[in-house]
Design a protein around this motif. Structure first.
Motif, PDB file in Angstrom:
ATOM      1  N   GLY A 126       0.815  -1.210   0.000  1.00  0.00           N
ATOM      2  CA  GLY A 126       0.000   0.000   0.000  1.00  0.00           C
ATOM      3  C   GLY A 126       0.847   1.257   0.000  1.00  0.00           C
ATOM      4  N   ARG A 127       1.957   1.245   0.738  1.00  0.00           N
ATOM      5  CA  ARG A 127       2.853   2.418   0.788  1.00  0.00           C
ATOM      6  C   ARG A 127       3.495   2.674  -0.569  1.00  0.00           C
ATOM      7  NH1 ARG A 127       1.417   4.502   5.847  1.00  0.00           N
ATOM      8  NH2 ARG A 127       1.106   2.720   7.217  1.00  0.00           N
ATOM      9  N   VAL A 128       3.894   1.605  -1.252  1.00  0.00           N
ATOM     10  CA  VAL A 128       4.508   1.771  -2.571  1.00  0.00           C
ATOM     11  C   VAL A 128       3.539   2.454  -3.529  1.00  0.00           C
ATOM     12  CG1 VAL A 128       5.332   0.531  -4.614  1.00  0.00           C
ATOM     13  CG2 VAL A 128       6.165  -0.115  -2.343  1.00  0.00           C
ATOM     14  N   LEU A 129       2.305   1.978  -3.586  1.00  0.00           N
ATOM     15  CA  LEU A 129       1.306   2.587  -4.469  1.00  0.00           C
ATOM     16  C   LEU A 129       1.025   4.033  -4.067  1.00  0.00           C
ATOM     17  CD1 LEU A 129      -1.250  -0.340  -4.891  1.00  0.00           C
ATOM     18  CD2 LEU A 129       0.310   0.570  -6.627  1.00  0.00           C
ATOM     19  N   THR A 130       0.956   4.284  -2.758  1.00  0.00           N
ATOM     20  CA  THR A 130       0.708   5.643  -2.274  1.00  0.00           C
ATOM     21  C   THR A 130       1.816   6.586  -2.706  1.00  0.00           C
ATOM     22  OG1 THR A 130      -0.573   4.892  -0.363  1.00  0.00           O
ATOM     23  CG2 THR A 130       0.447   7.061  -0.205  1.00  0.00           C
ATOM     24  N   PHE A 131       3.063   6.184  -2.521  1.00  0.00           N
ATOM     25  CA  PHE A 131       4.169   7.080  -2.841  1.00  0.00           C
ATOM     26  C   PHE A 131       4.358   7.257  -4.344  1.00  0.00           C
ATOM     27  CE2 PHE A 131       5.849   6.150   1.586  1.00  0.00           C
ATOM     28  CZ  PHE A 131       5.533   7.413   2.050  1.00  0.00           C
ATOM     29  N   LYS A 132       4.019   6.256  -5.129  1.00  0.00           N
ATOM     30  CA  LYS A 132       4.035   6.447  -6.577  1.00  0.00           C
ATOM     31  C   LYS A 132       3.012   7.513  -6.964  1.00  0.00           C
ATOM     32  CE  LYS A 132       5.700   1.928  -8.143  1.00  0.00           C
ATOM     33  NZ  LYS A 132       5.351   0.675  -8.860  1.00  0.00           N
ATOM     34  N   ARG A 133       1.867   7.459  -6.301  1.00  0.00           N
ATOM     35  CA  ARG A 133       0.820   8.452  -6.560  1.00  0.00           C
ATOM     36  C   ARG A 133       1.265   9.841  -6.111  1.00  0.00           C
ATOM     37  NH1 ARG A 133      -5.225   8.527  -3.830  1.00  0.00           N
ATOM     38  NH2 ARG A 133      -6.126  10.097  -5.182  1.00  0.00           N
ATOM     39  N   HIS A 134       1.994   9.922  -4.986  1.00  0.00           N
ATOM     40  CA  HIS A 134       2.481  11.212  -4.493  1.00  0.00           C
ATOM     41  C   HIS A 134       3.546  11.809  -5.421  1.00  0.00           C
ATOM     42  CE1 HIS A 134       0.117  10.947  -0.999  1.00  0.00           C
ATOM     43  NE2 HIS A 134       0.984  10.468  -0.128  1.00  0.00           N
ATOM     44  N   GLY A 156      -6.149  -6.150   4.216  1.00  0.00           N
ATOM     45  CA  GLY A 156      -5.724  -6.758   5.469  1.00  0.00           C
ATOM     46  C   GLY A 156      -5.400  -5.718   6.522  1.00  0.00           C
ATOM     47  N   TYR A 157      -4.695  -4.674   6.113  1.00  0.00           N
ATOM     48  CA  TYR A 157      -4.363  -3.605   7.056  1.00  0.00           C
ATOM     49  C   TYR A 157      -5.617  -2.829   7.454  1.00  0.00           C
ATOM     50  CZ  TYR A 157      -2.191   0.596   8.962  1.00  0.00           C
ATOM     51  OH  TYR A 157      -1.831   1.639   9.787  1.00  0.00           O
ATOM     52  N   LEU A 158      -6.510  -2.572   6.501  1.00  0.00           N
ATOM     53  CA  LEU A 158      -7.752  -1.885   6.827  1.00  0.00           C
ATOM     54  C   LEU A 158      -8.574  -2.681   7.845  1.00  0.00           C
ATOM     55  CD1 LEU A 158      -9.014  -0.467   3.410  1.00  0.00           C
ATOM     56  CD2 LEU A 158      -8.266   0.833   5.398  1.00  0.00           C
ATOM     57  N   THR A 198      -5.120  -4.140  -2.691  1.00  0.00           N
ATOM     58  CA  THR A 198      -4.946  -2.734  -2.314  1.00  0.00           C
ATOM     59  C   THR A 198      -6.093  -1.904  -2.881  1.00  0.00           C
ATOM     60  OG1 THR A 198      -3.521  -2.388  -4.249  1.00  0.00           O
ATOM     61  CG2 THR A 198      -2.431  -2.847  -2.148  1.00  0.00           C
ATOM     62  N   VAL A 199      -6.554  -0.955  -2.067  1.00  0.00           N
ATOM     63  CA  VAL A 199      -7.684  -0.114  -2.474  1.00  0.00           C
ATOM     64  C   VAL A 199      -7.351   1.341  -2.167  1.00  0.00           C
ATOM     65  CG1 VAL A 199      -9.436  -1.901  -2.157  1.00  0.00           C
ATOM     66  CG2 VAL A 199      -8.803  -0.442  -0.235  1.00  0.00           C
ATOM     67  N   PRO A 200      -7.833   2.294  -2.987  1.00  0.00           N
ATOM     68  CA  PRO A 200      -7.641   3.711  -2.680  1.00  0.00           C
ATOM     69  C   PRO A 200      -8.565   4.140  -1.549  1.00  0.00           C
ATOM     70  CG  PRO A 200      -8.932   3.474  -4.680  1.00  0.00           C
ATOM     71  CD  PRO A 200      -8.524   2.084  -4.278  1.00  0.00           C
ATOM     72  N   VAL A 201      -8.036   4.948  -0.640  1.00  0.00           N
ATOM     73  CA  VAL A 201      -8.817   5.464   0.486  1.00  0.00           C
ATOM     74  C   VAL A 201      -8.653   6.975   0.524  1.00  0.00           C
ATOM     75  CG1 VAL A 201      -9.163   5.443   2.984  1.00  0.00           C
ATOM     76  CG2 VAL A 201      -8.468   3.341   1.798  1.00  0.00           C
TER      77      VAL A 201
END
Length: 302
Positions: free
Chosen positions: A85-93, A256-258, A286-289
């Motif tokens: 999830g962090r990898v996808l988030t930081f790619k988006r950032h 899973g983390y959610l 992984t899902v967008p939140v």
């Protein structure tokens, strides 16, 4: 515990908006409250609003030395499990950042509070000379094991040369700092003229925060400043920056983390959701939140 003046305007006139929920103690209870993945929702000291400028912060709070000891000692194995999830988030950032800066072409980026260095990895893959600073000895060690350039400690202690970075980022960091104004001024010093600072944090003035009130999950012991987009812009302007853009910005998380967050927030009522996500193949999805209560601001050094 110590009482502090407003970090934005210096006033000591405040109004309590959320009374404290932690019994008075001589020192922080445990290191778990200072993990990125802490589930200590609703446990916090008194949260006040400055009557002069509107900045919201925890007051009184642990003194600076207590806070630093906690962050240096913290370990967070659950964060490693949430890596996807962090990898996808930081790619988006990184994408909107590079729309402002253009391609990296070997320019220098500093991530303050880089934790295990996931954003550094993404930035380096896109051509940045990426450096990080991290107080947690455990997290900095994890980053170095992956070959990343990470300095232990704080930006204040690092004594980096002035005008040496093109970009400085703070992802979910500024709300933890005992003196955000001083830190932003240190960042202003190490940025090159025209350099970019990028800050991601919670928005206490968001619709979701106001609707949730004292039940807003981000009211936690480890969060000592609660910015709105307005107070963040005021902080940056005082420190010599021009705000380019500010707005809501969500993240990606695994189911899973959610699920673990549902249990932390709702207790027994959340356990069926936690079980469903973690007992099936859904846990790795992984899902967008984006509830609108997190925002990113981009500002340029004048």
């Amino acid at each position: 515990m110590e009482y502090v003046a407003c970090n934005l305007c210096g006033s000591t006139e405040t109004k309590i908006i959320y009374p404290g929920t932690i019994p008075a103690r001589s020192q922080p209870q445990d290191m778990e409250a200072y993990r990125c993945t802490s589930s200590g929702y609703g446990r916090h000291h008194a949260i006040v609003r400055c009557r002069q400028c509107g900045l919201i912060y925890s007051n009184p709070r642990w003194d600076d030395s207590e806070l630093m000891d906690s962050y240096e000692a913290v370990q967070d194995p659950l964060y490693l499990q949430e890596r996807e999830g962090r990898v996808l988030t930081f790619k988006r950032h990184l994408r909107p950042l590079e729309r402002i800066t253009g391609p990296a072409n070997g320019r220098k980026l500093l991530d303050v509070g880089c934790y295990i260095g996931v954003f550094l990895e993404i930035a380096a893959q896109h051509g940045w000379e990426a450096w990080g600073i991290e107080p947690s000895a455990w997290a900095a060690g994890q980053a170095r094991q992956n070959g990343l350039n990470v300095l232990g400690g704080t930006l204040e202690a690092a004594k980096l040369p002035a005008d040496s970075f093109d970009v400085v980022t703070l992802w979910d960091v500024i709300e933890h700092l005992p003196d955000p104004m001083a830190e932003i001024r240190r960042i202003q010093r190490v940025l090159k003229p025209g350099g970019l600072v990028v800050i991601h944090t919670m928005d206490i003035d968001s619709l979701f925060s106001r609707a949730m009130g004292r039940k807003w999950p981000w009211l936690m012991e480890m969060h000592i400043y609660y910015f709105s987009q307005r107070t963040m812009a005021a902080l940056l302007r005082q420190a010599g920056f021009e705000v380019l853009w500010s707005g809501p910005h969500g993240r990606y998380q695994t189911l899973g983390y959610l699920g673990t967050r549902f249990t932390a927030l709702f207790g027994k009522l959340g356990r069926p959701v936690d079980w469903l996500f973690n007992a099936t193949r859904l846990r790795r999805a992984t899902v967008p939140v984006n509830l609108g209560d997190l925002f990113t601001v981009y500002a340029r050094k004048k």
